[in-house]
Design a protein around this motif. Structure first.
Motif, PDB file in Angstrom:
ATOM      1  N   VAL A   1       0.757  -1.287  -0.023  1.00 43.80           N
ATOM      2  CA  VAL A   1       0.076   0.049  -0.024  1.00 43.80           C
ATOM      3  C   VAL A   1       0.727   1.334   0.024  1.00 43.80           C
ATOM      4  CG1 VAL A   1      -0.232   0.232   2.679  1.00 43.80           C
ATOM      5  CG2 VAL A   1      -2.097   1.028   1.024  1.00 43.80           C
ATOM      6  N   PHE A   2       1.912   1.250   0.748  1.00 39.61           N
ATOM      7  CA  PHE A   2       2.612   2.374   0.742  1.00 39.61           C
ATOM      8  C   PHE A   2       3.535   2.407  -0.738  1.00 39.61           C
ATOM      9  CE2 PHE A   2       3.913   3.006   5.547  1.00 39.61           C
ATOM     10  CZ  PHE A   2       2.713   3.207   5.852  1.00 39.61           C
ATOM     11  N   GLY A   3       4.150   1.451  -1.126  1.00 33.73           N
ATOM     12  CA  GLY A   3       4.719   1.710  -2.204  1.00 33.73           C
ATOM     13  C   GLY A   3       4.001   1.861  -3.681  1.00 33.73           C
ATOM     14  N   GLY A   4       2.915   1.089  -3.696  1.00 34.92           N
ATOM     15  CA  GLY A   4       2.067   1.222  -5.007  1.00 34.92           C
ATOM     16  C   GLY A   4       1.443   2.782  -5.012  1.00 34.92           C
ATOM     17  N   TRP A   5       0.829   3.156  -3.821  1.00 34.60           N
ATOM     18  CA  TRP A   5       0.391   4.377  -3.966  1.00 34.60           C
ATOM     19  C   TRP A   5       1.618   5.514  -4.188  1.00 34.60           C
ATOM     20  CZ3 TRP A   5      -4.455   6.038  -4.879  1.00 34.60           C
ATOM     21  CH2 TRP A   5      -5.517   5.191  -4.500  1.00 34.60           C
ATOM     22  N   THR A   6       2.527   5.165  -3.585  1.00 41.73           N
ATOM     23  CA  THR A   6       3.670   6.333  -3.782  1.00 41.73           C
ATOM     24  C   THR A   6       3.993   6.235  -5.289  1.00 41.73           C
ATOM     25  OG1 THR A   6       4.494   6.382  -1.401  1.00 41.73           O
ATOM     26  CG2 THR A   6       6.159   7.074  -3.060  1.00 41.73           C
ATOM     27  N   ALA A   7       4.355   5.136  -5.953  1.00 43.30           N
ATOM     28  CA  ALA A   7       4.555   4.857  -7.234  1.00 43.30           C
ATOM     29  C   ALA A   7       3.840   5.784  -8.235  1.00 43.30           C
ATOM     30  CB  ALA A   7       4.787   3.612  -7.614  1.00 43.30           C
ATOM     31  N   LEU A   8       2.366   5.196  -7.911  1.00 40.06           N
ATOM     32  CA  LEU A   8       1.293   6.140  -8.690  1.00 40.06           C
ATOM     33  C   LEU A   8       1.420   7.593  -8.540  1.00 40.06           C
ATOM     34  CD1 LEU A   8      -1.040   5.632 -10.300  1.00 40.06           C
ATOM     35  CD2 LEU A   8      -2.552   5.692  -8.138  1.00 40.06           C
ATOM     36  N   TRP A   9       1.566   8.119  -7.520  1.00 39.43           N
ATOM     37  CA  TRP A   9       1.637   9.566  -7.464  1.00 39.43           C
ATOM     38  C   TRP A   9       2.846  10.079  -8.104  1.00 39.43           C
ATOM     39  CZ3 TRP A   9      -2.630  12.252  -6.733  1.00 39.43           C
ATOM     40  CH2 TRP A   9      -3.686  11.606  -5.904  1.00 39.43           C
ATOM     41  N   LEU A  10       3.968   9.428  -7.878  1.00 43.88           N
ATOM     42  CA  LEU A  10       5.181   9.903  -8.563  1.00 43.88           C
ATOM     43  C   LEU A  10       4.968   9.803 -10.052  1.00 43.88           C
ATOM     44  CD1 LEU A  10       7.799   8.333  -6.444  1.00 43.88           C
ATOM     45  CD2 LEU A  10       7.677  10.635  -6.593  1.00 43.88           C
ATOM     46  N   ARG A  11       4.408   8.834 -10.730  1.00 45.57           N
ATOM     47  CA  ARG A  11       4.034   8.793 -12.018  1.00 45.57           C
ATOM     48  C   ARG A  11       3.091   9.889 -12.451  1.00 45.57           C
ATOM     49  NH1 ARG A  11       5.491   9.072 -16.459  1.00 45.57           N
ATOM     50  NH2 ARG A  11       3.944   8.541 -18.216  1.00 45.57           N
ATOM     51  N   ARG A  12       2.187  10.217 -11.665  1.00 42.42           N
ATOM     52  CA  ARG A  12       1.218  11.359 -12.231  1.00 42.42           C
ATOM     53  C   ARG A  12       2.091  12.797 -12.101  1.00 42.42           C
ATOM     54  NH1 ARG A  12      -4.245   9.329  -8.706  1.00 42.42           N
ATOM     55  NH2 ARG A  12      -4.899   7.931 -10.145  1.00 42.42           N
ATOM     56  N   LEU A  13       2.943  12.754 -11.177  1.00 41.72           N
ATOM     57  CA  LEU A  13       3.938  14.132 -11.105  1.00 41.72           C
ATOM     58  C   LEU A  13       4.916  14.206 -12.536  1.00 41.72           C
ATOM     59  CD1 LEU A  13       5.004  14.421  -7.742  1.00 41.72           C
ATOM     60  CD2 LEU A  13       3.520  15.667  -8.831  1.00 41.72           C
ATOM     61  N   GLY A  14       4.471  12.913 -13.462  1.00 44.84           N
ATOM     62  CA  GLY A  14       5.429  13.318 -14.664  1.00 44.84           C
ATOM     63  C   GLY A  14       6.707  12.307 -14.760  1.00 44.84           C
ATOM     64  N   PHE A  15       7.107  11.748 -13.419  1.00 40.93           N
ATOM     65  CA  PHE A  15       8.256  10.978 -13.518  1.00 40.93           C
ATOM     66  C   PHE A  15       8.291   9.727 -14.287  1.00 40.93           C
ATOM     67  CE2 PHE A  15       8.604  13.581  -9.621  1.00 40.93           C
ATOM     68  CZ  PHE A  15       9.779  14.463  -9.902  1.00 40.93           C
ATOM     69  N   ARG A  16       9.413   9.275 -14.629  1.00 39.71           N
ATOM     70  CA  ARG A  16       9.448   7.689 -15.165  1.00 39.71           C
ATOM     71  C   ARG A  16       9.531   6.942 -14.059  1.00 39.71           C
ATOM     72  NH1 ARG A  16      13.810   4.536 -17.880  1.00 39.71           N
ATOM     73  NH2 ARG A  16      15.084   6.375 -17.819  1.00 39.71           N
ATOM     74  N   VAL A  17       8.800   5.918 -13.645  1.00 35.96           N
ATOM     75  CA  VAL A  17       8.922   5.278 -12.631  1.00 35.96           C
ATOM     76  C   VAL A  17       8.850   3.644 -12.843  1.00 35.96           C
ATOM     77  CG1 VAL A  17       7.597   4.955 -10.268  1.00 35.96           C
ATOM     78  CG2 VAL A  17       7.358   7.112 -11.413  1.00 35.96           C
ATOM     79  N   THR A  18       9.685   2.787 -12.257  1.00 36.65           N
ATOM     80  CA  THR A  18       9.770   1.569 -12.141  1.00 36.65           C
ATOM     81  C   THR A  18       9.264   0.897 -10.840  1.00 36.65           C
ATOM     82  OG1 THR A  18      11.386   1.747 -14.073  1.00 36.65           O
ATOM     83  CG2 THR A  18      10.978  -0.557 -12.690  1.00 36.65           C
ATOM     84  N   LEU A  19       8.259   0.237 -10.706  1.00 31.31           N
ATOM     85  CA  LEU A  19       7.921  -0.515  -9.295  1.00 31.31           C
ATOM     86  C   LEU A  19       8.457  -1.797  -9.381  1.00 31.31           C
ATOM     87  CD1 LEU A  19       6.241  -0.358  -6.732  1.00 31.31           C
ATOM     88  CD2 LEU A  19       4.134  -0.810  -7.929  1.00 31.31           C
ATOM     89  N   VAL A  20       9.036  -2.343  -8.362  1.00 33.03           N
ATOM     90  CA  VAL A  20       9.605  -3.717  -8.374  1.00 33.03           C
ATOM     91  C   VAL A  20       9.074  -4.233  -7.121  1.00 33.03           C
ATOM     92  CG1 VAL A  20      11.550  -5.246  -8.463  1.00 33.03           C
ATOM     93  CG2 VAL A  20      11.883  -2.839  -9.368  1.00 33.03           C
ATOM     94  N   ASP A  21       8.518  -5.679  -7.219  1.00 31.36           N
ATOM     95  CA  ASP A  21       8.183  -6.412  -5.882  1.00 31.36           C
ATOM     96  C   ASP A  21       8.704  -7.648  -6.295  1.00 31.36           C
ATOM     97  OD1 ASP A  21       5.994  -6.033  -3.498  1.00 31.36           O
ATOM     98  OD2 ASP A  21       6.241  -8.067  -4.143  1.00 31.36           O
ATOM     99  N   ALA A  22       9.050  -8.406  -5.263  1.00 32.82           N
ATOM    100  CA  ALA A  22       9.386  -9.874  -5.370  1.00 32.82           C
ATOM    101  C   ALA A  22       8.322 -10.792  -5.587  1.00 32.82           C
ATOM    102  CB  ALA A  22      10.132 -10.439  -4.026  1.00 32.82           C
ATOM    103  N   TRP A  23       7.167 -10.696  -4.645  1.00 38.25           N
ATOM    104  CA  TRP A  23       6.026 -11.578  -4.805  1.00 38.25           C
ATOM    105  C   TRP A  23       4.579 -11.063  -5.413  1.00 38.25           C
ATOM    106  CZ3 TRP A  23       9.493 -11.953  -0.491  1.00 38.25           C
ATOM    107  CH2 TRP A  23      10.216 -12.967  -0.470  1.00 38.25           C
TER     108      TRP A  23
END
Length: 398
Positions: free
Chosen positions: A37-59
């Protein structure tokens, strides 16, 4: 949710002036580790700010090992005298509502939250009253007499009164994490399913990540929002700050004769001051959920067995039989283990690595973080991008 955080400045240190991270270039690449919940929402908001974002998760988002896994989580506003968390939760409820409408996906169930109060003026409730009035979110006082009429299936004779928060309820947990990931990808983000290992820090910066798929990931900034694995990835920095404990949740089968009573009642929290039970009756048809918030044994989130502790289960069942008499002989239909990623005082952590200005830590959910996800992610994106200063309450203390 959590019974134990104090929400005080760590080690009684107070930073006189807010610190601000470097302002990132509009085209910067940011890697976010952890799709909870922390990483997913942060990645989404960073993407909405215009950044190129890569989200990584092991499982994967909402997986069974993660703190953001399981079916549901309570969302409540009460935070005693701490206005920061109250305000964050007000924003979170607004964003949960907004996004479930935008995505046509039911995530927030506004069933309310019922507090079982033993004292006349419990501090957790009373200290929150000014904030409730400020936002127009007043709670409802329920006497034992009224409670016996409204909730005949609940034993209330040993309580002083009940309090109903009509603005809270519960959230779908693992499903919401998956929904956020889907939105992130639709909006142009990149998702990689792999285990991450940080490489050496050079010249005050982190330069690359080593992935279990045999590749490397280089970015301009790195955000580690990987819950209980923060300690394992950064033992020298977080080894004494982050702890992982085994927290258990049980699902009892409601008698068919009482389904209407239990499936439509609010989520609840018992202020007993010891084990601090909480639960979600409807729980999307999974059974009557009861969680144990008292901190459990130290737990390994990767290799730990998700098996119920017989002693903890026995105590929980005794409590349920007392508080909810119709459930005295209810069968255990399922049980889960939720690893709590605890900070020393229960406050969230959002700060940079002491030796790498482009490496961020986002964690310390401490059992009460899930509900704040969309609002904390929004705040984190602004701080990480350099648009606003760090929150002193969330900074690490030496």
């Amino acid at each position: 949710m959590s019974a134990q955080p104090t929400f005080a400045p760590r080690n009684n240190q107070i930073f006189e002036a807010p610190r601000q991270g470097a302002l990132l270039d509009a085209h910067a690449h940011i890697a976010v580790v952890g799709a909870g919940v922390f990483g997913g929402w942060t990645a989404l908001w960073l993407r909405r700010l215009g950044f190129r974002v890569t989200l990584v998760d092991a499982w994967g988002p909402g997986n069974s090992r993660a703190s953001s896994g399981d079916e549901t989580r309570v969302i409540r506003s009460t935070y005693g005298a701490n206005e920061t968390y109250f305000d964050l939760n007000v924003r979170a409820i607004e964003l949960w509502r907004e996004h479930q409408q935008k995505w046509n996906k039911k995530m927030f169930f506004n069933s309310g939250v019922l507090w079982f109060c033993y004292d006349e003026a419990p501090e957790m409730i009373e200290a929150t009253l000014p904030f409730m009035k400020k936002h127009g979110l007043e709670y409802q006082y329920i006497s034992k007499t009224e409670a016996a009429q409204r909730y005949p299936h609940i034993y209330t004779n040993d309580l002083h009164h009940l309090v109903l928060d009509p603005h809270g309820g519960y959230l779908k947990a693992r499903e919401s994490c998956q929904t956020v990931l889907e939105a992130f990808v639709r909006e142009g983000g990149t998702y990689v399913n792999a285990l991450v290992q940080p490489t050496a820090i050079e010249n005050g910066k982190m330069t690359t990540l080593s992935l279990s798929n045999g590749t490397r990931l280089s970015a301009d900034a790195y955000v580690f929002a990987c819950g209980s694995w923060l300690r394992r990835l950064f033992p020298d920095v977080l080894g004494t700050i982050i702890t992982c404990t085994k927290q258990e949740a049980y699902y009892l089968g409601v008698p068919a004769s009482h389904t209407a009573y239990f499936d439509h009642m609010p989520a609840w929290i018992d202020l007993d001051g010891e084990d601090f039970y909480y639960g979600i009756p409807g729980n999307t048809y999974r059974g009557f959920k009861v969680g144990v918030d008292k901190r459990g044994d130290i737990f390994d989130p990767t290799d730990g067995e998700r098996v119920a502790n017989a002693e903890v289960l026995t105590k929980a069942r005794a409590f349920m039989a007392h508080r909810f008499p119709p459930l005295k002989n209810a069968p255990l239909v399922e049980n889960r283990v939720c690893p709590y990623e605890n900070s020393p005082d229960g406050n969230f952590i959002l700060d940079t690595h002491p030796e790498a200005e482009n490496c961020w830590f986002l964690g310390g959910g401490s059992g009460h973080g899930y509900k704040h996800g969309p609002a904390l992610g929004e705040l984190a994106a602004d701080i990480i991008s350099g648009k606003r200063p760090l929150e002193n309450l969330f900074r690490m203390r030496e």
